[in-house]
Design a protein around this motif. Structure first.
Motif, PDB file in Angstrom:
ATOM      1  N   GLY A 173       0.818  -1.208   0.000  1.00  0.00           N
ATOM      2  CA  GLY A 173       0.000   0.000   0.000  1.00  0.00           C
ATOM      3  C   GLY A 173       0.846   1.250   0.000  1.00  0.00           C
ATOM      4  N   PHE A 174       0.204   2.380  -0.359  1.00  0.00           N
ATOM      5  CA  PHE A 174       0.928   3.645  -0.435  1.00  0.00           C
ATOM      6  C   PHE A 174       1.408   4.089   0.941  1.00  0.00           C
ATOM      7  CE2 PHE A 174       1.095   8.299  -0.364  1.00  0.00           C
ATOM      8  CZ  PHE A 174       1.982   8.523  -1.415  1.00  0.00           C
ATOM      9  N   ASP A 175       0.694   3.707   1.987  1.00  0.00           N
ATOM     10  CA  ASP A 175       1.037   4.148   3.342  1.00  0.00           C
ATOM     11  C   ASP A 175       1.887   3.114   4.076  1.00  0.00           C
ATOM     12  OD1 ASP A 175       0.647   6.599   4.553  1.00  0.00           O
ATOM     13  OD2 ASP A 175      -0.805   5.823   5.992  1.00  0.00           O
ATOM     14  N   GLU A 176       2.602   2.287   3.340  1.00  0.00           N
ATOM     15  CA  GLU A 176       3.413   1.236   3.931  1.00  0.00           C
ATOM     16  C   GLU A 176       4.892   1.531   3.700  1.00  0.00           C
ATOM     17  OE1 GLU A 176       2.392  -3.340   4.433  1.00  0.00           O
ATOM     18  OE2 GLU A 176       3.083  -2.880   2.415  1.00  0.00           O
ATOM     19  N   LEU A 177       5.706   1.100   4.626  1.00  0.00           N
ATOM     20  CA  LEU A 177       7.149   1.260   4.522  1.00  0.00           C
ATOM     21  C   LEU A 177       7.829   0.030   5.096  1.00  0.00           C
ATOM     22  CD1 LEU A 177       8.582   3.501   7.355  1.00  0.00           C
ATOM     23  CD2 LEU A 177       6.219   2.730   7.372  1.00  0.00           C
TER      24      LEU A 177
ATOM     25  N   TYR B  72      23.780  -9.104  10.816  1.00  0.00           N
ATOM     26  CA  TYR B  72      22.534  -9.768  10.481  1.00  0.00           C
ATOM     27  C   TYR B  72      21.367  -8.807  10.709  1.00  0.00           C
ATOM     28  CZ  TYR B  72      25.252 -14.081  10.555  1.00  0.00           C
ATOM     29  OH  TYR B  72      26.180 -15.052  10.296  1.00  0.00           O
ATOM     30  N   CYS B  73      20.468  -8.731   9.704  1.00  0.00           N
ATOM     31  CA  CYS B  73      19.345  -7.799   9.786  1.00  0.00           C
ATOM     32  C   CYS B  73      18.051  -8.477   9.340  1.00  0.00           C
ATOM     33  CB  CYS B  73      19.584  -6.574   8.900  1.00  0.00           C
ATOM     34  SG  CYS B  73      21.112  -5.688   9.230  1.00  0.00           S
ATOM     35  N   LYS B  74      16.964  -7.808   9.640  1.00  0.00           N
ATOM     36  CA  LYS B  74      15.652  -8.265   9.212  1.00  0.00           C
ATOM     37  C   LYS B  74      14.874  -7.071   8.682  1.00  0.00           C
ATOM     38  CE  LYS B  74      11.326 -10.281  10.937  1.00  0.00           C
ATOM     39  NZ  LYS B  74      10.606 -10.759  12.139  1.00  0.00           N
ATOM     40  N   LEU B  75      14.302  -7.207   7.510  1.00  0.00           N
ATOM     41  CA  LEU B  75      13.452  -6.158   6.935  1.00  0.00           C
ATOM     42  C   LEU B  75      11.999  -6.573   7.061  1.00  0.00           C
ATOM     43  CD1 LEU B  75      15.028  -4.737   3.637  1.00  0.00           C
ATOM     44  CD2 LEU B  75      14.305  -3.466   5.659  1.00  0.00           C
ATOM     45  N   SER B  76      11.167  -5.655   7.547  1.00  0.00           N
ATOM     46  CA  SER B  76       9.744  -5.943   7.744  1.00  0.00           C
ATOM     47  C   SER B  76       8.910  -4.855   7.100  1.00  0.00           C
ATOM     48  CB  SER B  76       9.409  -6.025   9.239  1.00  0.00           C
ATOM     49  OG  SER B  76      10.265  -6.946   9.909  1.00  0.00           O
ATOM     50  N   ASN B  77       7.839  -5.265   6.422  1.00  0.00           N
ATOM     51  CA  ASN B  77       6.880  -4.305   5.872  1.00  0.00           C
ATOM     52  C   ASN B  77       5.897  -3.918   6.969  1.00  0.00           C
ATOM     53  OD1 ASN B  77       8.249  -5.160   3.634  1.00  0.00           O
ATOM     54  ND2 ASN B  77       6.432  -5.518   2.377  1.00  0.00           N
ATOM     55  N   VAL B  78       5.732  -2.609   7.200  1.00  0.00           N
ATOM     56  CA  VAL B  78       4.833  -2.133   8.248  1.00  0.00           C
ATOM     57  C   VAL B  78       4.007  -0.978   7.702  1.00  0.00           C
ATOM     58  CG1 VAL B  78       6.329  -2.837  10.153  1.00  0.00           C
ATOM     59  CG2 VAL B  78       6.575  -0.563   9.163  1.00  0.00           C
ATOM     60  N   ASN B  79       2.910  -0.672   8.398  1.00  0.00           N
ATOM     61  CA  ASN B  79       2.023   0.407   7.994  1.00  0.00           C
ATOM     62  C   ASN B  79       2.106   1.546   9.000  1.00  0.00           C
ATOM     63  OD1 ASN B  79      -0.653   1.934   7.604  1.00  0.00           O
ATOM     64  ND2 ASN B  79      -0.666   0.473   5.899  1.00  0.00           N
ATOM     65  N   PHE B  80       2.041   2.788   8.484  1.00  0.00           N
ATOM     66  CA  PHE B  80       2.081   3.951   9.365  1.00  0.00           C
ATOM     67  C   PHE B  80       0.972   3.906  10.411  1.00  0.00           C
ATOM     68  CE2 PHE B  80       4.615   6.140   6.022  1.00  0.00           C
ATOM     69  CZ  PHE B  80       5.642   6.605   6.837  1.00  0.00           C
ATOM     70  N   ALA B  81      -0.178   3.318  10.039  1.00  0.00           N
ATOM     71  CA  ALA B  81      -1.323   3.295  10.952  1.00  0.00           C
ATOM     72  C   ALA B  81      -1.021   2.525  12.228  1.00  0.00           C
ATOM     73  CB  ALA B  81      -2.531   2.681  10.236  1.00  0.00           C
ATOM     74  N   LYS B  82      -0.046   1.622  12.182  1.00  0.00           N
ATOM     75  CA  LYS B  82       0.313   0.832  13.363  1.00  0.00           C
ATOM     76  C   LYS B  82       1.385   1.504  14.221  1.00  0.00           C
ATOM     77  CE  LYS B  82      -0.980  -3.587  11.292  1.00  0.00           C
ATOM     78  NZ  LYS B  82      -0.542  -4.981  10.969  1.00  0.00           N
ATOM     79  N   ASN B  83       1.731   2.763  13.862  1.00  0.00           N
ATOM     80  CA  ASN B  83       2.723   3.537  14.620  1.00  0.00           C
ATOM     81  C   ASN B  83       3.999   2.746  14.895  1.00  0.00           C
ATOM     82  OD1 ASN B  83       1.037   5.859  14.890  1.00  0.00           O
ATOM     83  ND2 ASN B  83      -0.106   4.786  16.513  1.00  0.00           N
ATOM     84  N   PRO B  84       4.671   2.307  13.861  1.00  0.00           N
ATOM     85  CA  PRO B  84       5.903   1.531  14.086  1.00  0.00           C
ATOM     86  C   PRO B  84       6.970   2.392  14.759  1.00  0.00           C
ATOM     87  CG  PRO B  84       5.735   2.218  11.779  1.00  0.00           C
ATOM     88  CD  PRO B  84       4.427   2.584  12.420  1.00  0.00           C
ATOM     89  N   GLY B  85       7.578   1.869  15.790  1.00  0.00           N
ATOM     90  CA  GLY B  85       8.625   2.606  16.497  1.00  0.00           C
ATOM     91  C   GLY B  85       9.979   2.377  15.850  1.00  0.00           C
ATOM     92  N   TYR B  86      10.570   3.424  15.319  1.00  0.00           N
ATOM     93  CA  TYR B  86      11.863   3.290  14.650  1.00  0.00           C
ATOM     94  C   TYR B  86      12.596   4.623  14.719  1.00  0.00           C
ATOM     95  CZ  TYR B  86       9.508   5.861  10.934  1.00  0.00           C
ATOM     96  OH  TYR B  86       8.816   6.827  10.232  1.00  0.00           O
ATOM     97  N   GLU B  87      13.903   4.551  14.552  1.00  0.00           N
ATOM     98  CA  GLU B  87      14.714   5.746  14.381  1.00  0.00           C
ATOM     99  C   GLU B  87      15.171   5.797  12.932  1.00  0.00           C
ATOM    100  OE1 GLU B  87      16.994   6.691  18.442  1.00  0.00           O
ATOM    101  OE2 GLU B  87      17.336   4.641  17.714  1.00  0.00           O
TER     102      GLU B  87
ATOM    103  N   ASN C 148       7.715  11.072  11.521  1.00  0.00           N
ATOM    104  CA  ASN C 148       7.140  10.087  12.440  1.00  0.00           C
ATOM    105  C   ASN C 148       8.183   9.242  13.157  1.00  0.00           C
ATOM    106  OD1 ASN C 148       3.921   9.834  12.154  1.00  0.00           O
ATOM    107  ND2 ASN C 148       4.786  10.472  10.197  1.00  0.00           N
ATOM    108  N   ALA C 149       9.447   9.438  12.841  1.00  0.00           N
ATOM    109  CA  ALA C 149      10.500   8.667  13.512  1.00  0.00           C
ATOM    110  C   ALA C 149      10.636   9.096  14.972  1.00  0.00           C
ATOM    111  CB  ALA C 149      11.824   8.870  12.795  1.00  0.00           C
ATOM    112  N   LEU C 150      11.043   8.161  15.834  1.00  0.00           N
ATOM    113  CA  LEU C 150      11.271   8.496  17.244  1.00  0.00           C
ATOM    114  C   LEU C 150      12.402   9.505  17.376  1.00  0.00           C
ATOM    115  CD1 LEU C 150      11.052   4.889  18.745  1.00  0.00           C
ATOM    116  CD2 LEU C 150       9.272   6.655  18.726  1.00  0.00           C
TER     117      LEU C 150
END
Length: 638
Positions: free
Chosen positions: A57-61, A75-90, A162-164
């Motif tokens: 979706g357009f509102d996904e990152l 080692y890393c992990k990439l996850s698709n998340v939506n702004f509506a779920k207020n993902p906590g990230y820097e 929206n980043a912390l």
């Protein structure tokens, strides 16, 4: 299994060999086919390259989780998340650096290659026993997917907002960086314990005998590539909290800004103010974005004009890098796509001119000496060229909107030849007869040449103009009828005055202000050498003291409006200031409805190129507008 297979094949080959070369078969000349024996080779297992999971979706990152560790592979992990779920990230703000020096990391079990500077940042962000969640453009955007790339760049303002917090990665530390960060932190700690931190003692802050080494270390830190990058502007401007990392050395954005203010308040330190110029721009825009409504003047064009001294590897990003600071996509018609940059710049200029900013666009346009690969019409601003003017000069570099050189005439323009030619009406007023070198070379580059630079950049008005009007007889009246004393006094500030503490420009200054300021400024220049030696006569010193305020204000305006411009005399005897690329023989034109004249250069087939805006003393208030209508014509600017 592989060993057993090899043994079986070997025995079969031996049996066939015995059969082929048996006495019976040799006598009967019989041939037996056999296969060549090749031992089986065990190929080590290779991990597949990481493949992005498409955003839905357009509102996904995507957000990146850095797994715990202290050494070895990251080692890393990439996850698709939506702004509506207020993902906590820097969010990480950094410079990619050398793209050829690649290092391998692992994402979701697949391999991924990153540049040297980002790899160093990932290792420093990794924690021994806990995960770290960050957003990093190079990893969280699939740059091979043009559609996704464009949509995600359009969301970058929202991502940083929206980043912390924002983590500024200046890079791996070099000699002096530790000392520089410690000085900033030491100052920040001390400033919290005093009422006026501007009064903190320089020796105490910088380390007494280590002052020169401290200033050198600070200059080196503040000249890191990060401070010149276009993208970092929105990343810092929109951040709720900003932490600056140089390896393991940490300070805050607010501490750095306060320290920069303290440096500027201590002139005796002779710290090169130009080093702080881009920092000042970011701070100014941070305030502007938070306090200025779009309908009150915060436009994409204003942002582009303010940030011309920042660099971008891709010229598209000079525009795209500003997109996150406001909702400009609808009104400015910008679509994020990395097709022709010439089309991007040209179409944006056309739309902006049609929206009412015709003269603002033309004031940014014109032929330039800067290196560029873009083949743009001369009426289109080339945002990829780095401005050589300081932010202080740039804020007032465009001549005042109080001018009305074209009087009450109305603008008349259109676009031809698939938007490659600007057709605009006006008249030729005069022709440039002679010019001199640009006024004010700029700020001194170091303490050692500061006195020499002052001599070079602070020459008197009469010294400069003598190069282009040595034959001028002041007993002959100036073409506008003004007295020569007032001509000189107004000429070197373009008839403008700074008023009040906020230093707004106004053309409504009195003759007395111009004369007093010019007199005080000239007096200071005449006694520059004597003042440096402390050999000024007492009566002269009294006059210097009495005129100091007017002289400094006058000098500030002169430096602001004339930096980078060249003095000129026209064939009609007028004096003024023209672009640094102007040449004798160029035409001075007044376009219908324009605030000020423009310099153009004739080309073949009735075409011409725009050189840039200019100030011609005695025509800025519409004095020649009426008579010019008799020779009105259409200019085709390519």
């Amino acid at each position: 299994m592989a060993r057993h297979s090899n043994e079986t094949r070997r025995r079969k080959l031996i049996d066939r060999f015995r059969l082929k070369f048996s006495p019976k078969n040799i006598l009967e000349n019989k041939s037996v086919e056999y296969e060549t024996w090749t031992p089986a080779i065990e190929v080590p297992y290779q991990k597949p390259a990481y493949t992005y999971t498409p955003l839905s979706g357009f509102d996904e990152l995507r957000v990146l989780t850095i797994q715990p560790g202290t050494s070895g592979l990251v080692y890393c992990k990439l996850s698709n998340v939506n702004f509506a779920k207020n993902p906590g990230y820097e969010a990480l703000s950094y410079v990619r650096g050398d793209e050829h020096a690649v290092h391998e990391i692992e994402i979701n079990g697949g391999t991924f290659h990153v540049a040297e500077n980002l790899f160093a940042a990932l290792k420093h962000l990794r924690r021994p026993s806990q995960t770290v969640i960050v957003w990093i453009d190079a990893l969280c955007i699939n740059h091979q997917d043009e559609d996704e790339r464009g949509k995600q760049i359009g969301l970058m303002g929202k991502i940083y907002l929206n980043a912390l917090g924002v983590l500024v990665w200046l890079g791996t530390p070099v000699a002096g960086d530790r000392q520089a960060v410690q000085i900033i932190e030491k100052f920040d700690d001390a400033s919290g314990r005093v009422v006026n931190w501007n009064e903190l003692d320089a020796e105490a802050v910088l380390g007494g005998t280590k002052r020169e080494a401290s200033l050198k270390a600070l200059a080196s830190l503040l000249q890191r590539p990060w401070f010149r990058r276009t993208w970092v502007i929105q990343e810092v401007v929109l951040a709720t909290k900003t932490v600056i990392l140089c390896g393991h050395h940490i300070t805050s954005w607010s501490a750095l800004c306060r320290f920069a203010d303290w440096l500027k308040c201590h002139d005796t330190l002779r710290f090169d103010a130009s080093i702080l110029s881009r920092l000042d721009v970011m701070r100014h825009l941070r305030w502007l974005v938070r306090h200025t409504k779009r309908e009150r003047g915060l436009t994409l064009f204003k942002l582009l004009s303010t940030t011309k001294q920042f660099d971008a590897t891709n010229p598209h990003d000079k525009i795209f890098g500003m997109m996150g600071l406001g909702d400009f996509s609808n009104t400015d018609g910008i679509v994020v796509t990395y097709n022709s940059c010439q089309d991007l710049y040209t179409n944006y200029a056309k739309r902006t001119m049609e929206s009412g900013l015709l003269w603002d666009v033309l004031s940014e346009a014109g032929i330039d000496l800067g290196a560029t690969n873009l083949k743009l019409p001369s009426w289109v601003p080339d945002w990829s060229i780095i401005s050589s003017q300081s932010p202080t000069s740039k804020r007032v570099a465009h001549f005042s909107s109080w001018y009305r050189a074209a009087g009450d005439t109305q603008r008349d323009f259109k676009f031809l030849d698939s938007n490659q030619t600007l057709s605009i009406t006006g008249f030729v007023f005069d022709t440039i007869a002679s010019i001199v070198e640009p006024m004010h070379a700029g700020e001194p580059e170091s303490e050692s040449d500061s006195v020499e630079a002052k001599h070079a950049s602070a020459r008197t008005a009469r010294d400069i103009m003598a190069q282009i009007c040595h034959e001028t007889d002041e007993s002959i009246q100036y073409p506008s009828g003004q007295h020569w004393d007032l001509v000189w006094a107004q000429l070197f500030v373009c008839s403008q005055k700074m008023i009040g503490m906020r230093k707004y420009l106004s053309s409504k200054a009195s003759d007395e202000w111009f004369l007093a300021g010019c007199h005080g400024y000239t007096l200071r220049l005449e006694n520059l050498d004597a003042s440096a030696r402390g050999a000024v006569a007492s009566e002269v010193q009294d006059e210097l003291d009495a005129t100091e305020e007017a002289a400094l204000e006058y000098e500030g305006v002169s430096r602001a409006v004339l930096t980078g411009r060249r003095g000129a005399r026209t064939e009609g005897g007028y004096l003024g200031w023209v672009p640094k690329t102007a040449l004798p023989g160029d035409l001075i034109c007044v376009f219908d409805g324009a605030r000020l004249p423009y310099v153009v250069r004739e080309r073949e087939a009735g075409r011409c190129v725009l050189v840039g805006e200019c100030y011609i003393h005695g025509v800025m208030e519409g004095e020649v507008a009426e008579e010019g209508q008799d020779t009105r014509e259409t200019f085709l600017i390519v």
